[in-house]
Design an enzyme around this catalytic site. Sequence first.
Site, PDB file in Angstrom:
ATOM      1  N   ASN A   1      -9.683  -3.798   6.082  1.00  0.00           N
ATOM      2  CA  ASN A   1      -8.531  -4.647   5.762  1.00  0.00           C
ATOM      3  C   ASN A   1      -7.206  -3.966   6.111  1.00  0.00           C
ATOM      4  O   ASN A   1      -6.306  -4.583   6.679  1.00  0.00           O
ATOM      5  CB  ASN A   1      -8.541  -5.043   4.281  1.00  0.00           C
TER       6      ASN A   1
ATOM      7  N   GLY B   1      -2.408  19.645  31.156  1.00  0.00           N
ATOM      8  CA  GLY B   1      -1.172  20.433  31.224  1.00  0.00           C
ATOM      9  C   GLY B   1      -0.998  21.342  30.022  1.00  0.00           C
ATOM     10  O   GLY B   1      -1.644  22.390  29.925  1.00  0.00           O
ATOM     11  N   ALA B   2      -0.162  20.939  29.086  1.00  0.00           N
ATOM     12  CA  ALA B   2       0.178  21.798  27.940  1.00  0.00           C
ATOM     13  C   ALA B   2      -1.050  22.260  27.169  1.00  0.00           C
ATOM     14  O   ALA B   2      -1.079  23.359  26.624  1.00  0.00           O
ATOM     15  CB  ALA B   2       1.142  21.061  27.012  1.00  0.00           C
TER      16      ALA B   2
ATOM     17  N   LYS C   1      -3.698   5.938  15.768  1.00  0.00           N
ATOM     18  CA  LYS C   1      -4.929   6.617  15.317  1.00  0.00           C
ATOM     19  C   LYS C   1      -5.397   6.032  13.990  1.00  0.00           C
ATOM     20  O   LYS C   1      -5.591   6.741  12.995  1.00  0.00           O
ATOM     21  CB  LYS C   1      -4.722   8.131  15.216  1.00  0.00           C
TER      22      LYS C   1
HETATM   23  O1  O7M Z   1       0.280  16.349  26.936  1.00  0.00           O
HETATM   24  P1  O7M Z   1       0.546  16.730  25.510  1.00  0.00           P
HETATM   25  O2  O7M Z   1      -0.378  17.751  24.991  1.00  0.00           O
HETATM   26  O3  O7M Z   1       1.982  17.032  25.251  1.00  0.00           O
HETATM   27  O4  O7M Z   1       0.302  15.386  24.619  1.00  0.00           O
HETATM   28  C1  O7M Z   1      -0.956  14.816  24.486  1.00  0.00           C
HETATM   29  C2  O7M Z   1      -0.854  13.481  23.804  1.00  0.00           C
HETATM   30  O5  O7M Z   1      -2.173  12.946  23.673  1.00  0.00           O
HETATM   31  C3  O7M Z   1      -0.269  13.511  22.402  1.00  0.00           C
HETATM   32  O6  O7M Z   1       0.439  12.296  22.204  1.00  0.00           O
HETATM   33  C4  O7M Z   1      -1.475  13.546  21.503  1.00  0.00           C
HETATM   34  O7  O7M Z   1      -1.229  12.935  20.274  1.00  0.00           O
HETATM   35  C5  O7M Z   1      -2.493  12.746  22.315  1.00  0.00           C
HETATM   36  N1  O7M Z   1      -3.908  13.118  22.090  1.00  0.00           N
HETATM   37  C6  O7M Z   1      -4.326  14.403  22.275  1.00  0.00           C
HETATM   38  O8  O7M Z   1      -3.582  15.280  22.706  1.00  0.00           O
HETATM   39  N2  O7M Z   1      -5.627  14.725  21.967  1.00  0.00           N
HETATM   40  C7  O7M Z   1      -6.522  13.823  21.518  1.00  0.00           C
HETATM   41  O9  O7M Z   1      -7.661  14.159  21.281  1.00  0.00           O
HETATM   42  C8  O7M Z   1      -6.112  12.510  21.370  1.00  0.00           C
HETATM   43  C9  O7M Z   1      -4.823  12.156  21.714  1.00  0.00           C
HETATM   44  C10 O7M Z   1      -4.543  10.765  21.747  1.00  0.00           C
HETATM   45  O10 O7M Z   1      -3.821  10.224  22.541  1.00  0.00           O
HETATM   46  O11 O7M Z   1      -5.229  10.039  20.880  1.00  0.00           O
HETATM   47  C11 O7M Z   1      -5.282   8.706  21.043  1.00  0.00           C
END
Ligand code: O7M
Length: 217
Positions: free
Chosen positions: A68, A170-171, A62
């Site tokens: 840079n 899911g979660a 992220k």
């Molecule tokens: O299925 P979960 O909720 O256990 O996990 C979701 C994963 O997706 C977890 O690694 C989060 O960091 C990522 N994610 C989100 O849940 N929401 C977002 O908006 C963005 C991400 C993500 O992957 O960003 C690149």
Amino acid sequence: MRLDRRVILALDVTDTERARSLARSVRGEVDAIKVNWPLVLAGGLGIVRELSAAAYVLCDFKIADIPNTNRLIIEQAVAADAGGVICHGFAGEDSVRACVEAAGRAEVFVLTEMSHPGGAQFTAPHADEIARIAVRTGAAGIVAPATRPERVKVLREIVGPKLILAPGVGAQGGKASDAIRAGADAVIVGRSIYEALDPAAAARQVAAEIRAATPGR
Ligand code: O7M
């Protein structure tokens, strides 16, 4: 990224042995493994290199800094053999462009609108603009919320053929089939797979739901 199952595992565990074992158990059941800060902070960047030997690893750092600094981060991920890297879009077009330029053959995915409730607060109002930045900078695709399939639909209109990866299944309450029907190419799933008694079976189930939602594809 080659998409077959249309499922990406979010490997958000901090025990590196467990991470290795999970990666092995879902081999062939998911298209990629997304590695986020929890695992890299626990296991070092070496875990990316290790997992990359047998899977497409998507480094979810992220990235959201000045151009840079973004370049320096991307170079580290690429040196560890990451297949793809995720950056935020809110840092602006020059920051995203620096990621794409530094990535070379690795793919860059730009996070547009976040899937959690707070994602509606600041990221959602700017997501369309961020998606346009992803298109202009030549990123491989975007990340968009499976928790808001109606937004995936809108973002698909903006990014055309670019890949859309959708977390929040899911979660977090989103449904894989809804996200895919709305236009996502793949879903990103963490807890529903890695906390399952049988992670491979859980991944297979998500893939089966997706196949059932898209007959003939
Ligand atoms: O299925 P979960 O909720 O256990 O996990 C979701 C994963 O997706 C977890 O690694 C989060 O960091 C990522 N994610 C989100 O849940 N929401 C977002 O908006 C963005 C991400 C993500 O992957 O960003 C690149």
